[in-house]
Design a protein around this motif. Structure first.
Motif, PDB file in Angstrom:
ATOM      1  N   PHE A 184      11.568   3.293  -0.763  1.00 49.97           N
ATOM      2  CA  PHE A 184      12.223   4.230  -1.664  1.00 49.97           C
ATOM      3  C   PHE A 184      13.603   3.759  -2.089  1.00 49.97           C
ATOM      4  CE2 PHE A 184       9.125   6.844   0.512  1.00 49.97           C
ATOM      5  CZ  PHE A 184       8.595   7.595  -0.526  1.00 49.97           C
ATOM      6  N   ASN A 185      14.054   2.644  -1.529  1.00 50.02           N
ATOM      7  CA  ASN A 185      15.413   2.186  -1.809  1.00 50.02           C
ATOM      8  C   ASN A 185      15.407   0.669  -1.833  1.00 50.02           C
ATOM      9  OD1 ASN A 185      18.110   2.041  -2.227  1.00 50.02           O
ATOM     10  ND2 ASN A 185      18.716   2.782  -0.210  1.00 50.02           N
ATOM     11  N   VAL A 186      15.109   0.071  -2.979  1.00 53.63           N
ATOM     12  CA  VAL A 186      15.004  -1.378  -3.118  1.00 53.63           C
ATOM     13  C   VAL A 186      16.185  -1.896  -3.903  1.00 53.63           C
ATOM     14  CG1 VAL A 186      13.573  -3.282  -3.907  1.00 53.63           C
ATOM     15  CG2 VAL A 186      12.506  -1.179  -3.127  1.00 53.63           C
ATOM     16  N   THR A 244       0.834  -1.209   0.000  1.00 55.73           N
ATOM     17  CA  THR A 244       0.000   0.000   0.000  1.00 55.73           C
ATOM     18  C   THR A 244       0.862   1.250   0.000  1.00 55.73           C
ATOM     19  OG1 THR A 244      -1.701  -1.207   1.235  1.00 55.73           O
ATOM     20  CG2 THR A 244      -1.858   1.194   1.209  1.00 55.73           C
ATOM     21  N   LEU A 245       1.951   1.206   0.762  1.00 54.50           N
ATOM     22  CA  LEU A 245       2.856   2.356   0.784  1.00 54.50           C
ATOM     23  C   LEU A 245       3.482   2.592  -0.591  1.00 54.50           C
ATOM     24  CD1 LEU A 245       4.687   1.823   4.203  1.00 54.50           C
ATOM     25  CD2 LEU A 245       2.768   3.342   3.702  1.00 54.50           C
ATOM     26  N   ARG A 246       3.827   1.506  -1.282  1.00 53.32           N
ATOM     27  CA  ARG A 246       4.397   1.658  -2.624  1.00 53.32           C
ATOM     28  C   ARG A 246       3.375   2.246  -3.595  1.00 53.32           C
ATOM     29  NH1 ARG A 246       7.375  -4.247  -2.590  1.00 53.32           N
ATOM     30  NH2 ARG A 246       9.245  -3.597  -1.428  1.00 53.32           N
ATOM     31  N   GLU A 247       2.125   1.862  -3.417  1.00 53.67           N
ATOM     32  CA  GLU A 247       1.077   2.431  -4.266  1.00 53.67           C
ATOM     33  C   GLU A 247       0.920   3.922  -3.994  1.00 53.67           C
ATOM     34  OE1 GLU A 247      -3.722   1.857  -5.134  1.00 53.67           O
ATOM     35  OE2 GLU A 247      -2.625   0.457  -3.839  1.00 53.67           O
ATOM     36  N   TRP A 248       0.954   4.306  -2.714  1.00 50.64           N
ATOM     37  CA  TRP A 248       0.884   5.729  -2.378  1.00 50.64           C
ATOM     38  C   TRP A 248       2.081   6.480  -2.943  1.00 50.64           C
ATOM     39  CZ3 TRP A 248      -0.636   5.247   3.528  1.00 50.64           C
ATOM     40  CH2 TRP A 248      -1.946   4.763   3.603  1.00 50.64           C
ATOM     41  N   LYS A 249       3.226   5.816  -2.945  1.00 49.42           N
ATOM     42  CA  LYS A 249       4.424   6.458  -3.487  1.00 49.42           C
ATOM     43  C   LYS A 249       4.280   6.688  -4.990  1.00 49.42           C
ATOM     44  CE  LYS A 249       7.896   4.190  -4.825  1.00 49.42           C
ATOM     45  NZ  LYS A 249       9.075   3.319  -5.013  1.00 49.42           N
ATOM     46  N   TRP A 273       8.890   8.286  15.466  1.00 44.95           N
ATOM     47  CA  TRP A 273       8.706   8.684  14.076  1.00 44.95           C
ATOM     48  C   TRP A 273      10.064   8.805  13.393  1.00 44.95           C
ATOM     49  CZ3 TRP A 273       3.945   9.153  11.811  1.00 44.95           C
ATOM     50  CH2 TRP A 273       2.840   9.210  12.655  1.00 44.95           C
ATOM     51  N   SER A 274      10.089   8.470  12.116  1.00 48.86           N
ATOM     52  CA  SER A 274      11.283   8.641  11.298  1.00 48.86           C
ATOM     53  C   SER A 274      10.831   9.064   9.906  1.00 48.86           C
ATOM     54  CB  SER A 274      12.099   7.347  11.238  1.00 48.86           C
ATOM     55  OG  SER A 274      11.338   6.315  10.641  1.00 48.86           O
ATOM     56  N   ALA A 275      11.783   9.279   9.023  1.00 43.15           N
ATOM     57  CA  ALA A 275      11.442   9.651   7.654  1.00 43.15           C
ATOM     58  C   ALA A 275      10.962   8.427   6.888  1.00 43.15           C
ATOM     59  CB  ALA A 275      12.650  10.277   6.967  1.00 43.15           C
ATOM     60  N   ALA A 276      10.019   8.637   5.971  1.00 38.54           N
ATOM     61  CA  ALA A 276       9.524   7.525   5.151  1.00 38.54           C
ATOM     62  C   ALA A 276      10.628   6.935   4.292  1.00 38.54           C
ATOM     63  CB  ALA A 276       8.366   8.004   4.277  1.00 38.54           C
ATOM     64  N   ALA A 277      11.665   7.722   4.029  1.00 46.57           N
ATOM     65  CA  ALA A 277      12.795   7.210   3.253  1.00 46.57           C
ATOM     66  C   ALA A 277      13.516   6.084   3.967  1.00 46.57           C
ATOM     67  CB  ALA A 277      13.779   8.347   2.959  1.00 46.57           C
ATOM     68  N   ALA A 278      13.319   5.971   5.285  1.00 43.61           N
ATOM     69  CA  ALA A 278      14.003   4.932   6.053  1.00 43.61           C
ATOM     70  C   ALA A 278      13.249   3.609   6.048  1.00 43.61           C
ATOM     71  CB  ALA A 278      14.207   5.403   7.496  1.00 43.61           C
ATOM     72  N   ILE A 279      12.042   3.551   5.471  1.00 43.99           N
ATOM     73  CA  ILE A 279      11.290   2.296   5.427  1.00 43.99           C
ATOM     74  C   ILE A 279      11.973   1.344   4.453  1.00 43.99           C
ATOM     75  CG2 ILE A 279       9.078   1.229   4.881  1.00 43.99           C
ATOM     76  CD1 ILE A 279       7.707   3.802   5.634  1.00 43.99           C
ATOM     77  N   PRO A 326       9.591  10.849   0.342  1.00 41.75           N
ATOM     78  CA  PRO A 326      10.626  10.365   1.276  1.00 41.75           C
ATOM     79  C   PRO A 326      10.729  11.186   2.548  1.00 41.75           C
ATOM     80  CG  PRO A 326      11.470  10.417  -0.973  1.00 41.75           C
ATOM     81  CD  PRO A 326      10.144  11.096  -1.005  1.00 41.75           C
ATOM     82  N   GLU A 327      10.414  12.484   2.463  1.00 41.64           N
ATOM     83  CA  GLU A 327      10.566  13.323   3.654  1.00 41.64           C
ATOM     84  C   GLU A 327       9.363  13.272   4.584  1.00 41.64           C
ATOM     85  OE1 GLU A 327       9.383  15.989   0.140  1.00 41.64           O
ATOM     86  OE2 GLU A 327      10.767  14.339   0.551  1.00 41.64           O
ATOM     87  N   ASN A 328       8.280  12.594   4.178  1.00 40.94           N
ATOM     88  CA  ASN A 328       7.136  12.452   5.076  1.00 40.94           C
ATOM     89  C   ASN A 328       7.507  11.595   6.287  1.00 40.94           C
ATOM     90  OD1 ASN A 328       5.027  12.325   2.192  1.00 40.94           O
ATOM     91  ND2 ASN A 328       5.270  14.043   3.585  1.00 40.94           N
ATOM     92  N   GLU A 329       6.780  11.800   7.380  1.00 41.34           N
ATOM     93  CA  GLU A 329       7.057  11.055   8.605  1.00 41.34           C
ATOM     94  C   GLU A 329       6.346   9.706   8.585  1.00 41.34           C
ATOM     95  OE1 GLU A 329       7.364  14.101  12.178  1.00 41.34           O
ATOM     96  OE2 GLU A 329       5.656  14.537  10.889  1.00 41.34           O
TER      97      GLU A 329
END
Length: 395
Positions: free
Chosen positions: A81-83, A47-52, A71-77, A59-62
């Motif tokens: 964003f980094n596969v 679902t997150l990939r679909e939202w992306k 909380w952290s940056a979404a870029a850290a999931i 990436p800067e969203n929390e």
């Protein structure tokens, strides 16, 4: 098939298998994202990939894991964003993602404080009992001693006094453990980790010498400043109608208030640095001062200095309200005696008799007990403020 084609084929298979393993691992985790102050989720990695892909998640969203508070940056999931190694060549991966990308508002700090207190209530209660139980036992023994027979009243009072002194010493000795425990448990809950009370106590005991030394220094300086203020007040009263002496006392009072506020600001975060950063005695005081004076590029109400002052003011206002409610009858009686009795010796005798006749006040005892149970909220709030202030300092 040539060697180059075989090598490319195997590399592609390995990449596909790594992505499948990453997908299987991420499917077990759900995340909550915060965009423009609103939270969405829990949502799995697909679902997150679909939202992306739709551009709704950047990436800067929390983001945080469901069930965690950090909380952290979404870029850290992982895997969003980094596969894989191909994406890592075009999108640099941060070595250590920030705990929080934006400042918490003052309201968010208070809300998070209440949430942490609720989640760790029994652990905070256990820490509170370390310093509260000796006081409760002492009060109970004093009440029993006052109800004894007149023949052995002196012995009972003497024994109760000695026992009360022993309990006071025990409570004082446990105070550094209580302070360190509050920092440790709060940081564990804020980081989404869970540990028992025994583990937190074992960790807190290690900091006893350092925290005890800092307590002696910090509370000792505050005590001396308060005594200085009382001396100034006595000087003003003794001066009577002397205008020069009154002006001199006012000048000293201004100096005392300035020194008190200055020292309060400098030691705002000494507990957090001494325990969470494992800083030495001098380093804790120096780092506390630096963090308290940081954030000069922020609006004044977002700076650690003023936020810490607001938090302390809220707690002191609560304590004052509880004290006034619990002791209102006593204060009212004291005021009446003060207005009707002119002889100081007779006034003191009447006040002493009224205090002895009052006995054990259940309502005052309950209110003071509630205050002590809620006291960890102050330490939790300063830990949350410390974590939030460190983000801006390290950016």
């Amino acid at each position: 098939m040539t060697i180059d084609k075989q090598q490319f084929h195997w590399e592609r298979l390995m990449l596909d298998s790594e992505c499948m393993m990453l997908d299987d691992q991420d499917m077990a985790e759900e995340w909550i994202v915060r965009v423009e102050g609103k939270e969405y989720g829990p949502a799995d990695i697909e679902t997150l990939r679909e939202w992306k892909r739709e551009g709704r998640l950047l990436p800067e969203n929390e983001a945080r894991k469901a069930g965690a508070d950090l909380w952290s940056a979404a870029a850290a999931i992982p895997g969003l964003f980094n596969v894989g190694p191909i994406a890592s060549a075009s999108v640099p991966r941060p070595t250590q993602p920030p705990l929080e990308t934006r400042h918490r508002s003052f309201g968010q700090i208070l809300v998070e404080t209440l949430q942490i207190y609720r989640k760790g209530f029994f652990r905070f209660l256990g820490l509170t009992l370390l310093v509260l139980l000796p006081s409760l036992v002492s009060q109970a023994m004093t009440a029993v001693a006052q109800t004894g027979r007149s023949s052995d009243a002196d012995v009972r009072v003497l024994a109760a006094g000695a026992f009360a002194l022993l309990m006071f010493v025990l409570s004082t000795v446990m105070w550094p453990v209580y302070i360190a425990g509050i920092q440790i448990v709060t940081a564990e809950i804020a980081g989404g980790r869970r540990s028992g009370l025994v583990a937190a106590l074992n960790e807190a005991v290690r900091f006893w010498p350092r925290v005890a030394a800092l307590c002696i220094f910090v509370y000792g300086v505050f005590f001396l400043l308060i005594v200085f203020g009382l001396v100034i007040a006595a000087m003003a009263l003794a001066g009577g109608s002397s205008l020069l002496l009154i002006l001199f006392a006012l000048g000293l009072l201004f100096l005392q208030v300035w020194m008190f506020g200055r020292f309060f600001v400098n030691v705002l975060f000494w507990q957090q640095f001494a325990v969470l950063e494992n800083a030495a005695f001098i380093d804790s005081l120096r780092d506390s001062r630096n963090l308290a004076h940081s954030g000069r590029d922020l609006p004044w109400f977002k700076r650690p200095l003023w936020r810490g002052a607001f938090i302390a003011s809220l707690w002191f206002a609560f304590v004052l309200a509880v004290t006034l409610v619990s002791e209102w009858t006593t204060f009212h009686h004291y005021f009446d005696q003060l207005m009707t009795t002119q002889d100081p010796q007779a006034l003191l005798q009447r006040l002493t008799e009224a205090q002895q006749a009052r006995g054990f006040d259940v309502s005052a005892f309950v209110l003071n007990l509630v205050q002590k149970i809620l006291q960890p909220l102050l330490g939790i709030a300063f830990v949350v403020l410390y974590l939030d202030s460190k983000i801006h300092l390290e950016r």
